[in-house]
Each structure stands twice: as structure tokens, then as C-alpha cells.
Design an enzyme around this catalytic site. Structure first.
Site, PDB file in Angstrom:
ATOM      1  N   HIS A 158      96.331  69.161  19.287  1.00  0.00           N
ATOM      2  CA  HIS A 158      95.909  67.765  19.025  1.00  0.00           C
ATOM      3  C   HIS A 158      97.010  66.977  18.329  1.00  0.00           C
ATOM      4  O   HIS A 158      96.735  66.012  17.622  1.00  0.00           O
ATOM      5  CB  HIS A 158      94.631  67.724  18.177  1.00  0.00           C
ATOM      6  N   SER A 279     120.900  49.830  21.300  1.00  0.00           N
ATOM      7  CA  SER A 279     120.177  48.587  21.525  1.00  0.00           C
ATOM      8  C   SER A 279     121.158  47.432  21.405  1.00  0.00           C
ATOM      9  O   SER A 279     122.080  47.473  20.593  1.00  0.00           O
ATOM     10  CB  SER A 279     119.063  48.448  20.488  1.00  0.00           C
ATOM     11  N   LYS A 285     119.984  51.590  16.384  1.00  0.00           N
ATOM     12  CA  LYS A 285     119.192  52.343  17.356  1.00  0.00           C
ATOM     13  C   LYS A 285     119.994  53.350  18.162  1.00  0.00           C
ATOM     14  O   LYS A 285     121.113  53.106  18.570  1.00  0.00           O
ATOM     15  CB  LYS A 285     118.524  51.379  18.335  1.00  0.00           C
ATOM     16  N   GLU A 292     112.968  59.473  28.351  1.00  0.00           N
ATOM     17  CA  GLU A 292     112.010  58.393  28.646  1.00  0.00           C
ATOM     18  C   GLU A 292     111.999  58.062  30.140  1.00  0.00           C
ATOM     19  O   GLU A 292     110.949  57.852  30.743  1.00  0.00           O
ATOM     20  CB  GLU A 292     112.382  57.130  27.875  1.00  0.00           C
TER      21      GLU A 292
END
Ligand code: ARG
Length: 464
Positions: A158, A279, A285, A292
């Protein structure tokens, strides 16, 4: 201007210009050219061996087709939309090159059995590459698992801290997922290896063909048993995209874990700079773009599976033009899978584990609570009672803001008199993982044993 179509005999009006482009597949099926030529050479050899064409014609066809292949490979072949597809483009070029012998190549054959053969030959070759790419990723996982066999991190259920596990064990879970994918690809390759040529348009052919010869020449296991099925079956395309969907679903799950682990909040791993991007606005970043993107590509492969299932669902036997729509989903599924496997295999060896961060995380969240319960069971307490005792200890820790291993012996003993000084061995992370030393357990020695078994399996496969 429209070129003369090989099938134009019964037509009086030319094809509408838009329809010509709309129905053509050459833009994408030209990728089948090497397999189309391979199939045609086998067909020509068979025709000659059966006396349907003569040896000179056969040789002219073979040399001509080889010349065309060289031109295609050199980028020196002009594809014509008017000639519809890869098959008619090559046949027209052959006839332009060698004359009337070129016109005999299509004897006893149809584009229907031709295209069914081409796709199988093409996918069979791609499956060899895909299987090698899976194995390369698995090899990288084995090395990483070996390096980090004893590295402890929290395992989750979980996404809540559950029990301590070793990083090597986690990598071996990924290995197992990929092992099933490899087997599914092999299974798909085996079942599709039947030879459609000879089915012709749908009913077979009146020429005295030798289907076993073409089967042998093209390395198929056997001729397809039914001509109607041979030209209309696309099960193998669906099976492949189904196997590809499961594979990329696995890569997506791995991606998700890499994204989570590399976040500032987790900080378990660092991905190599070469697999991340920055970024344009936020200078701090470093984004895990590769996982992804692989996670995102899952959608297109699932989509291709749906497209192919839907394509086939209401088609009457035998061939229908609908089938031309099988290629783009199949091609894209193959490209997406190969690209995703490659980038994953390149990325995995450069995963850097931050041992201290993983360790600290495993110390939090009462990861060894089950170990305390098991300890009490070993001291003669029934598991359900032990569970209750540990639950109360956890509640106490929560109120104090500490972990179980940080409690004093007297505090622990206030929950159960069965607790002795040896309890702290059970509460350590190393103690916890070390006790799970059965086949498939997370103990470092078991991870090493699993790696050794996996390596032996892969080596024996290479030996075969
Ligand atoms: N381009 C066609 C396809 O991809 C080849 C077969 C055409 N056959 C036909 N009967 N029109 O399916």
C-alpha cells in the site's frame, strides 16, 4: 499521374486520386521489403523446382530481386503510391529490370499469402532482437542485484512501510517479471512460425506447388494447414502486442518506482545525469524523464493491442482489406518496446543507491514490527496475542515519537514479560532480513543464491 496497376485489366475508369493515396500502404509497409524479397526468392526457387518456371527465369528473378534490395538499402529506390504497396512496387521494379520473367514471379501466389508471410518473417526477426534486449536488461539487473544484495531499504505494501527488504531482492523481482516476458515472446515466436505461401488468395492454387520446400527455405516449422486461415490469421500480431503490453506494463511499474525513489522526498537512488533532463525555468530540477516517458509509452502499446483486437473482431474469412491496418500498430509496438528496453538496459547499471537514506527510511515506520511479533511467538506466545502486544508497543512509540528499536528493555517488557535482551537482535534491520533465508526470501545469502540460479539458467540457454 497514375501508373498502370497490375490489376487494372477489368477496370475502365482510373482510380480516384484521393482513393489511390487512401488505400495505399507503401508509406509504411516498405519496411517489409527485405522479407518480401526473401519470400519471393523462396517462391521462385520452388516454382523452378516444380517446373512451373525454368531455371533461367528463376535465376533472373533472384538476381533482379537482389539488385532491388541493394537499391532499397542504398536509399536508391523510388516508391510509388500508385503501385499501392511494397509487394506491387517490388514486382513492378523487377519486371522493369528483367522483363517477362518478372511477370512470372506471381504465379501461384497472391498478395494475401505474400503479406501474411512477410509479416511473420519480419516479426520473427524482431522477436529475436526483442528477446536479446530483454536478456540485456536482465543481465544489468543481475549485476545491480549482486552489488546491492545486502543493501537494506523498506519494502512497501500500500506504499506504506511494511518490512525491511534488500535492494538486490527487489531487483530480482524485476528480473522475474522480465523472465516471464521473455518466455511469452518465445512462445509467440514459436506459434507464429507457420508458412502461409501456397494459400494464394484464399483457396490455394491449381499449380503443382511444393509447400514443404518453401517452408524449409524460409525456416518455418510447417506449412499452414488451412488456406483460408493462412491468409486471414493475425492472431500472432495480437499475441505479440498482448505480450508487449504486459512487458511494457512491467517497465511502467519499474519506472514508477524509479520516479518515486529518485524524488527528493524518498531520495533512495540517484539516476545518472545522462538519463535525466533539467527544467527551463526551475534551475534546481533534475527530472527522471526516461522512466516517465517509458511509463507514458505504455498507453500506446495497450492502444495497439486494442486496435488489433478490434480490427479482427468481425472480419469474415478470408482476407479483407481491413488487414492492411495491422501493420502500423504492430510496427509501432515493436519500435516502442525495443526503444524502451534499450533505454532501460542502458540506464539500470548507472542506478546509484543511497544506502544511508534507505537505511534511515527502513528504521522508520516500524518495519520490524512483524519481527517483534515473530520473536514473541518463538517465546511461546500465540501469534494473534503477539500481534496485539506489538500493536500496543507501536501505539506507545507513536505517542513518544520513536521507533521500536529505540525503546528501553524495561519499556518493552511492560508489554510482555516474555521479552528478553535478545529482542534487540530481532529488531535490527540486518536481523530482520537475515531470518528470511528460505528460497525466494530477502536475506542477502538468498538473493545471492537467486542470482546464481538465474545466471545458470541464462548460461544454459546460451549453450542450447
Ligand atoms: N497491402 C495489402 C495489405 O497490407 C496487401 C494485400 C493486398 N491484398 C488484396 N487483396 N488487396 O494487406
Amino acid at each position: 499521374m497514375s501508373q498502370k496497376k497490375p490489376w487494372a485489366g477489368r477496370f475502365t475508369a482510373p482510380t480516384d486520386a484521393f482513393v489511390e493515396a487512401f488505400t495505399a500502404s507503401v508509406e509504411f509497409d516498405q519496411r517489409l521489403a527485405p522479407y518480401d524479397i526473401q519470400g519471393s526468392i523462396a517462391h521462385a526457387k520452388m516454382l523452378a523446382s516444380q517446373g512451373i518456371i525454368d531455371a533461367q527465369e528463376r535465376d533472373a528473378i533472384i538476381v533482379g530481386l537482389q539488385r532491388i534490395l541493394s537499391r532499397i538499402e542504398a536509399g536508391d529506390f523510388e516508391w510509388s503510391v500508385a503501385l499501392e504497396d511494397v509487394h506491387m512496387n517490388i514486382e513492378a521494379a523487377l519486371t522493369a529490370d528483367i522483363g517477362v520473367a518478372g511477370k512470372k514471379l506471381h504465379t501461384g501466389r497472391s498478395r494475401n499469402d505474400q503479406v501474411a508471410t512477410d509479416i511473420r518473417l519480419w516479426l520473427r526477426a524482431e522477436l529475436v532482437e526483442i528477446r536479446a534486449a530483454i536478456r540485456r536488461l536482465q543481465d544489468g539487473l543481475l549485476d545491480l542485484a549482486e552489488r546491492e544484495a545486502a543493501t537494506i531499504l523498506p519494502g512497501f505494501t500500500h506504499l506504506q512501510t511494511a518490512q525491511p527488504i534488500t535492494f538486490g531482492h527487489h531487483m530480482m523481482a524485476w528480473f522475474e517479471m522480465l523472465d516471464r516476458d521473455h518466455e511469452r515472446m518465445l512462445d509467440c515466436a514459436r506459434r507464429m512460425n507457420v508458412m502461409p505461401l501456397g494459400a494464394a488468395a484464399l483457396a490455394g492454387t491449381s499449380y503443382p506447388i511444393d509447400r514443404q520446400l518453401t517452408t524449409d527455405l524460409l525456416g518455418f516449422d510447417r506449412p499452414a494447414d488451412n488456406s483460408l486461415d493462412a491468409v486471414s490469421d493475425r492472431d500472432f500480431a495480437i499475441e505479440f502486442t498482448a505480450a508487449a503490453s504486459i512487458l511494457i506494463m512491467h517497465l511502467s511499474r519499474m519506472s514508477e518506482e524509479l520516479v518515486i525513489w529518485s524524488s527528493a522526498q524518498f531520495g533512495f537512488i540517484t539516476l545518472s545525469d545522462s538519463f535525466c533532463t533539467g527544467s527551463s525555468i526551475m534551475p534546481q530540477k533534475k527530472n527522471p524523464d526516461v522512466p516517465e516517458l517509458v511509463r507514458g509509452k505504455t498507453g500506446r502499446v495497450f492502444g495497439h493491442l486494442m486496435a488489433l483486437l478490434t480490427l479482427m473482431k468481425a472480419q469474415p474469412l478470408a482476407y479483407n482489406k481491413d488487414n492492411q491496418e495491422d501493420k502500423e500498430p504492430l510496427f509501432d509496438a515493436v519500435d516502442t518496446i525495443k526503444g524502451s528496453l534499450k533505454v532501460f538496459a542502458d540506464m539500470v547499471p548507472a542506478i546509484d543507491c543511497r544506502h544511508e537514506v534507505m537505511r534511515t527510511a527502513a528504521m522508520q515506520g516500524f518495519a520490524t514490527a512483524t519481527d517483534l511479533a515473530d520473536y514473541l511467538v518463538r517465546k511461546g506466545i500465540a501469534f494473534r496475542d503477539a500481534h496485539e502486544v506489538v500493536g500496543q508497543s507501536v501505539a506507545y512509540c507513536l505517542s513518544k515519537g520513536c521507533d521500536l528499536a529505540e525503546l528501553k528493555l524495561t519499556e518493552l517488557q511492560s508489554f510482555s514479560a516474555a521479552i528478553g535482551t535478545d529482542v534487540f537482535d530481532a529488531l535490527t534491520l540486518e536481523g530482520s532480513v537475515a531470518t528470511r533465508k528460505h528460497i525466494g526470501g530477502t536475506a542477502p545469502e538468498e538473493v545471492e543464491a537467486a542470482i546464481a540460479r538465474a545466471r545458470a539458467r541464462l548460461v544454459s540457454e546460451k549453450g542450447n
